[in-house]
Design a protein around this motif. Sequence first.
Motif: not given
Length: 102
Positions: A40, A43-44, A56-57, A59-61, A101
């Motif tokens: 994650a 990817r960010i 963002l998903t 889950q990312d949040e 991140f």
Amino acid sequence: MRPGTHSFCRFPHKNAPLRAHIDPAWKTINTKPLTKLQQAGERIYLGLRKTEGVKLTPQDEDIFKRQIEDLSDRKLVTYKNRTLKLTRRGIELANQVMSEFV
């Protein structure tokens, strides 16, 4: 294949050294798949390199809520409609932003 084409490589072990992909006789040592958190984060930070930012998903949040709020308060990113994007100031300090991140 060029070394800079990270997201376009379709190898079974994406985090293996480049030599392992070029020379099949070369043995890799201690390669481990990335954790979900590492995936994650990568990817960010890679998505932040794009001018349109990264979507963002939920889950990312949840995982990166503190970082997103902090960077937003410091006016380094904008976050709207689940899209995280560097501001003009954030572009100047991109390495500092992206390091949050990983």
